[in-house]
Design an enzyme around this catalytic site. Structure first.
Site, PDB file in Angstrom:
ATOM      1  N   ALA A  43     -43.144  16.213  22.601  1.00 60.46           N
ATOM      2  CA  ALA A  43     -42.435  14.939  22.467  1.00 60.46           C
ATOM      3  C   ALA A  43     -41.334  14.996  21.421  1.00 60.46           C
ATOM      4  CB  ALA A  43     -43.425  13.829  22.114  1.00 60.46           C
ATOM      5  N   GLY A  47     -47.984  22.219  22.053  1.00 60.28           N
ATOM      6  CA  GLY A  47     -48.804  21.076  21.702  1.00 60.28           C
ATOM      7  C   GLY A  47     -48.133  19.778  22.118  1.00 60.28           C
ATOM      8  N   CYS A  48     -48.897  18.692  22.088  1.00 63.65           N
ATOM      9  CA  CYS A  48     -48.356  17.403  22.538  1.00 63.65           C
ATOM     10  C   CYS A  48     -47.281  16.878  21.588  1.00 63.65           C
ATOM     11  CB  CYS A  48     -49.480  16.386  22.701  1.00 63.65           C
ATOM     12  SG  CYS A  48     -50.544  16.182  21.253  1.00 63.65           S
ATOM     13  N   PHE A  49     -47.514  16.963  20.276  1.00 62.12           N
ATOM     14  CA  PHE A  49     -46.494  16.515  19.322  1.00 62.12           C
ATOM     15  C   PHE A  49     -45.209  17.344  19.430  1.00 62.12           C
ATOM     16  CE2 PHE A  49     -50.171  14.734  16.773  1.00 62.12           C
ATOM     17  CZ  PHE A  49     -49.804  13.405  16.934  1.00 62.12           C
TER      18      PHE A  49
END
Length: 359
Positions: free
Chosen positions: A166, A161-163
């Site tokens: 990062a 996922g994006c979270f």
């Protein structure tokens, strides 16, 4: 289809009309080695691509096809799935059985345990029956900077996922080397509205989200367990984090600020920067900022770059890690293309944008 004679690797995109699919098609269209050999969809089947997405025209204006297993397997070497959670798992086992490799943007194969997926994605689990425990355990978690060898050999890659992307990129070097304590890790993340997908939602309307910043899913966000799984696997111990996401009034971009306690409080920001530079020195998609320079989401818009910076608060012995990505590229489609590259024996970042547009 949108092919060029010297493009040799056939990629099918299923779920082509969502943000993940659109970003993937744009990147594949510009890639020198990949041919978009099949566009598939459920609700959009039968529509012409250029009518659906006139802002991203494809040569010969292909029709989005119904999801037909035999046609997909005949026309593709690798399938990129950009489908809602729960739906990818209905198609993936059939593709793997036909010896077609899969890169999946959904959360269906991010967990090693199917039971854990069912507990986190209980709504989707109630709608879609799954008996693919073995595939869950075999899927490779797709962080190319850490799992490149495994990805290159994988039958199925589960894109993070994006979270998690990062958050894990700055954290993993320090956890791997035992530089930080395993408890007390706090992650504060802020993402643009495109992270909510293309399906209309009231809270993502301009009148609702503009001129406002709001936390959401403060306890129990789905990405919490995904981050914890990867950190626990890396450290060999059970890790729990505090993760709070926020919605900010911009379309794309994600910024994570991570707090952790240093085991050696005498370490400086320069020491920590050296740790990051050493780990990521051969990773074109990750750039470490000088101490005192903090990443901005504007700097990574439309790129597959992750900008990471570090600071140390010597009053309390905490390291502060900051990471900025474009949630739709490095946090989604671009990272998928990195996996496609590795699975095809190509350089990790081939065909991917690494320099943004400013302002």
């Amino acid at each position: 289809m949108d092919s060029i004679n010297n493009k040799s690797i056939r990629v099918a995109v299923i779920g082509a009309s969502g943000y993940g699919g659109i970003q993937s098609i744009r990147l594949l269209k510009e890639h020198p080695d990949f041919e978009i050999s099949f566009l598939g969809g459920y609700k959009t089947a039968g529509l012409k691509w250029n009518d659906l997405c006139p802002f991203l025209p494809l040569e010969n204006d292909p029709t989005i096809n119904a999801v037909d297993l035999s046609e997909i397997t005949d026309k593709s070497d690798i399938v990129l799935l950009s489908l809602p959670n729960g739906i990818s798992s209905q198609l993936t086992p059939k593709l793997i059985k036909e010896k077609v490799r899969v890169v999946d943007l959904s959360a269906d194969y991010r967990y090693r345990s199917l039971e854990e997926w069912k507990s986190i994605y209980s709504v989707e689990s109630s709608k879609h029956s799954r008996k693919d425990e073995l595939l869950c355990s075999q899927a490779v978690y797709g962080i190319p900077e850490w799992n490149s060898i495994e990805i290159s050999k994988a039958k199925i890659v589960a894109c993070p996922g994006c979270f998690p992307t990062a958050s894990l990129l700055p954290l993993m070097p320090f956890l791997k080397q035992g530089i930080i304590e395993t408890d007390g890790i706090i992650i504060d993340s802020k993402s643009g509205t495109s992270g909510g997908g293309r399906v209309p939602k009231e809270h993502l309307l301009l009148a609702e989200s503009s001129e406002s910043v709001e936390p959401y899913s403060v306890v129990g966000h789905r990405h919490t367990s995904e981050i914890e799984q990867e950190l626990s696997n890396l450290s060999g111990s059970n890790i729990q984090i505090q993760f709070t996401p926020h919605l900010v009034p911009m379309v794309r971009g994600l910024l994570s600020t991570v707090y952790a306690r240093l085991r050696d409080p005498c370490l400086t920001a320069e020491d920590c920067k050296t740790v990051l530079e050493t780990v990521y020195r051969s990773c074109p998609s990750v750039e470490i900022q000088p101490v005192g320079v903090y990443p901005k989401t504007k700097w990574v818009r439309f790129t597959n770059k992750a900008l990471i910076s570090v600071q140390v608060d010597q009053r309390n012995g905490r390291v502060i890690l900051m990471s900025a990505i474009d949630n739709l590229i490095k946090g989604q489609a671009g990272q998928a293309i990195q996996s496609l590259n590795l699975m095809s024996g190509l350089p990790t970042c081939k065909g991917l944008p690494l320099i943004g547009y400013y302002p």
